[in-house]
Design a protein around this motif. Structure first.
Motif, PDB file in Angstrom:
ATOM      1  N   GLY A 229       0.805  -1.214   0.000  1.00  0.00           N
ATOM      2  CA  GLY A 229       0.000   0.000   0.000  1.00  0.00           C
ATOM      3  C   GLY A 229       0.837   1.264   0.000  1.00  0.00           C
ATOM      4  O   GLY A 229       0.350   2.344  -0.335  1.00  0.00           O
ATOM      5  N   THR A 230       2.103   1.152   0.400  1.00  0.00           N
ATOM      6  CA  THR A 230       2.957   2.338   0.456  1.00  0.00           C
ATOM      7  C   THR A 230       4.101   2.252  -0.548  1.00  0.00           C
ATOM      8  O   THR A 230       4.250   3.105  -1.414  1.00  0.00           O
ATOM      9  CB  THR A 230       3.525   2.507   1.881  1.00  0.00           C
ATOM     10  OG1 THR A 230       4.142   1.271   2.285  1.00  0.00           O
ATOM     11  CG2 THR A 230       2.405   2.848   2.862  1.00  0.00           C
TER      12      THR A 230
ATOM     13  N   THR B 140      -9.165  -1.319  -2.516  1.00  0.00           N
ATOM     14  CA  THR B 140      -8.651  -0.469  -1.433  1.00  0.00           C
ATOM     15  C   THR B 140      -9.668  -0.378  -0.299  1.00  0.00           C
ATOM     16  O   THR B 140      -9.322  -0.500   0.887  1.00  0.00           O
ATOM     17  CB  THR B 140      -8.337   0.948  -1.966  1.00  0.00           C
ATOM     18  OG1 THR B 140      -7.399   0.851  -3.037  1.00  0.00           O
ATOM     19  CG2 THR B 140      -7.755   1.824  -0.870  1.00  0.00           C
TER      20      THR B 140
ATOM     21  N   SER C  92      -7.752  -0.328   3.390  1.00  0.00           N
ATOM     22  CA  SER C  92      -6.557   0.483   3.197  1.00  0.00           C
ATOM     23  C   SER C  92      -6.977   1.947   3.048  1.00  0.00           C
ATOM     24  O   SER C  92      -8.086   2.235   2.577  1.00  0.00           O
ATOM     25  CB  SER C  92      -5.805   0.046   1.938  1.00  0.00           C
ATOM     26  OG  SER C  92      -5.433  -1.305   2.030  1.00  0.00           O
TER      27      SER C  92
ATOM     28  N   LYS D  98      -4.069   5.434  -0.873  1.00  0.00           N
ATOM     29  CA  LYS D  98      -3.256   4.389  -1.504  1.00  0.00           C
ATOM     30  C   LYS D  98      -3.836   3.918  -2.839  1.00  0.00           C
ATOM     31  O   LYS D  98      -3.250   3.066  -3.501  1.00  0.00           O
ATOM     32  CB  LYS D  98      -3.130   3.180  -0.573  1.00  0.00           C
ATOM     33  CG  LYS D  98      -2.389   3.464   0.733  1.00  0.00           C
ATOM     34  CD  LYS D  98      -2.300   2.201   1.569  1.00  0.00           C
ATOM     35  CE  LYS D  98      -1.556   2.457   2.884  1.00  0.00           C
ATOM     36  NZ  LYS D  98      -1.455   1.237   3.704  1.00  0.00           N
TER      37      LYS D  98
ATOM     38  N   LYS E  58      -1.590   3.893  -5.867  1.00  0.00           N
ATOM     39  CA  LYS E  58      -0.564   2.852  -5.764  1.00  0.00           C
ATOM     40  C   LYS E  58      -1.158   1.470  -6.040  1.00  0.00           C
ATOM     41  O   LYS E  58      -0.531   0.631  -6.699  1.00  0.00           O
ATOM     42  CB  LYS E  58       0.065   2.888  -4.372  1.00  0.00           C
ATOM     43  CG  LYS E  58       1.229   1.929  -4.171  1.00  0.00           C
ATOM     44  CD  LYS E  58       2.457   2.345  -4.964  1.00  0.00           C
ATOM     45  CE  LYS E  58       3.093   3.579  -4.379  1.00  0.00           C
ATOM     46  NZ  LYS E  58       4.361   3.919  -5.045  1.00  0.00           N
TER      47      LYS E  58
END
Length: 534
Positions: A119-120, A154, A159, A163, A166
């Motif tokens: 997620g990052t 997501t 999340s 994000k 991404k």
């Protein structure tokens, strides 16, 4: 990674790739990965494939999860392992949703749950892969669908919404670099995402191939590979025409293939002449590669003559590809069969000149064969598959150990086994196009045994030693040998032929008689196509 004879490379033209760290023989494993990043069984296969071990079973033997009632397992052990791996997190989502989500949705969701760091920051192995986000964004509809699915995943994975971009990038990476998970016979059953294998570059003349054995996925050498040579697999069906291959590669992977086959637009007969074919005396009793080599020269000359005489052949082939596409979306099986027969009829010039390996002829024959299997006309399917194995496969896949060829031979053995189980009168009725004397001259049990011997010879190179497929072939041989022991000497003679102990050459004569009979059967393939309806 159990076996690793590879290293990562970077080429100024090809970019990231994989190269061999030692000289490799054909059939040798380059990389074997027991636990790929993510494997997901697709919706159409959930009822017959275990969601952990990825092996096919009888539907009645699979037990589904009592909570979500979506995934199924072949054993309590598989269920326990999958629960620990991912299903304890996925089960609640599948329980809430009204329908089973798309395969790519489930794969992306599992990635976010199993690897929260996605997620990052992308995992370093995934970060090295192409994502082509800029190319996806050029197609407004395509990018819209990508973002919609990314937003949903997501949200469901809890999340942060920040994000989403991404996650969309990760979805693009999976679409570009994911593999179609398949059974040993190449039947698609789902999706596999494994960044290490995804680094292997594409060629329409590959020197390696992807092979699945349950959860395990490998790259196996198709040809001998020298140390430091790049490993190439194919991302598309290389038997299609150059224009079709290039269109698919541009649409799905956003690049143009510049391999030798594409640059020179080489046909299957030209490729065959250039390929070093290592056969065996046993196989040459069935498919004589020396004769095929001689025939290839005349076929090449014929193609050149046809091209010089008329430009209409390319127009006909283009039209046939359109008909072929129509058949895949036909409203009924009858319409599908009618369109496939029309496509074959439109290519009558190829049939007249025996250019059976020139695209799209093999594709049409293969889809006709599948249509007969799907509708239970197994004897008709047998004749078509015999024809394909004798007239198309050796040129489409020159290596005798190519998994497609070996799988076709194994399927022939199973169709012969089925034919052997029928009463002679029923078999004669189902194959009424074949003269009674020809059918009576074929012992279908002996034929099953002989073809299985060929499969057993090449299975270690095509599918790997001690794999599910290799063990299945061994079991089939044991079964037919048990039957043969009750029937006289032929089984023992064929066993000596298999082991090379046939000093009296009796086995060679029996094998030749068996294979001559199968070649005669293959000659009735077009008669079957003319008369067989669905």
């Amino acid at each position: 990674m159990e076996i690793n004879h590879s290293k990562l490379t970077k080429d100024p033209v090809l970019g990231n790739g994989i190269a061999a760290t030692k000289d490799l023989d054909a059939g040798e494993v380059v990389i074997c990965i027991n636990e790929p990043f993510v494997t997901v069984v697709e919706k159409d296969a959930l009822e017959r494939v275990c969601s952990y071990c990825m092996l096919e079973h009888e539907t009645s033997s699979l037990k589904r999860c009592t909570r979500c009632k979506v995934v199924r397992y072949c054993s309590a052990e598989c269920q326990k392992l999958d629960w620990k791996l991912i299903h304890k997190n996925e089960c609640s989502l599948l329980t809430k949703l009204p329908h089973t989500p798309p395969t790519s949705f489930r794969a992306l969701y599992q990635l976010l749950l199993r690897y929260p760091e996605f997620g990052t920051e992308l995992d370093p192995r995934s970060a090295n892969l192409e994502h082509h986000v800029h190319d996806f964004k050029k197609d407004e509809k395509r990018w819209g669908e990508t973002m919609l699915q990314a937003k949903a995943v997501t949200e469901y994975s809890k999340s942060p919404s920040t994000k989403t971009e991404k996650v969309a990038t990760l979805l693009c990476i999976m679409r570009i670099n994911g593999f179609r998970a398949a059974l040993p016979d190449d039947t698609p059953i789902g999706l596999c995402y494994e960044p290490t294998l995804a680094l292997a570059n594409h060629s329409c003349m590959p020197n390696g191939f992807i092979m699945f054995d349950g959860r395990c996925v490998s790259i196996i050498a198709l040809n001998p590979i020298k140390k430091d040579d790049n490993i190439f697999i194919t991302y598309v069906d290389p038997t299609q025409s150059r224009d079709t291959r290039r269109a698919e590669l541009r649409n799905r992977y956003f690049f143009d293939c510049n391999c030798e086959k594409c640059m020179d637009d080489e046909n299957p007969y030209e490729i065959f002449r250039k390929t070093r074919v290592v056969s065996s005396p046993e196989l040459d009793d069935f498919v004589d590669h020396k004769v095929l080599g001689t025939n290839a020269g005349s076929r090449i000359a014929t193609i050149q003559r046809l091209g010089q005489e008329s430009q209409s052949l390319s127009l006909v082939i283009t039209k046939v590809y359109g008909v072929l596409q129509q058949s895949r979306s036909a409203a009924s099986q009858t319409e599908r069969l009618s369109l496939l027969k029309q496509a074959l009829s439109d290519l009558s010039v190829l049939k007249a000149n025996q250019l059976f390996a020139l695209p799209p002829y093999p594709i049409i024959m293969d889809e006709l064969y599948i249509a007969y299997v799907d509708n239970g006309h197994l004897q008709s399917a047998l004749l078509l598959l015999l024809f394909i194995s004798l007239n198309c496969d050796p040129y489409s896949w020159p290596q005798p150990h190519h998994p497609f060829r070996v799988t076709h031979l194994f399927t022939i053995s199973r169709l012969l086994k089925y034919a052997a189980s029928l009463e002679p009168a029923t078999l004669a009725q189902n194959l009424s196009c074949v003269p009674k004397g020809i059918l009576e001259g074929i012992d279908f049990i002996d034929a099953t045994h002989a073809v299985l011997i060929l499969v057993n010879e090449f299975a270690p190179k095509s599918h790997g030693r001690d794999t599910t497929f290799a063990r299945q072939v061994q079991e089939e041989i044991r079964e037919v040998e048990e039957v043969q022991r009750l029937r006289g000497r032929t089984g023992e003679i064929l066993r000596r032929w298999q082991s090379g102990r046939d000093s009296g050459k009796e086995g060679i004569l029996i094998a030749k008689r068996i294979f001559d009979g199968l070649k005669t059967l293959a000659g009735f393939a077009f008669t079957v196509i003319e008369i067989q309806t669905l």
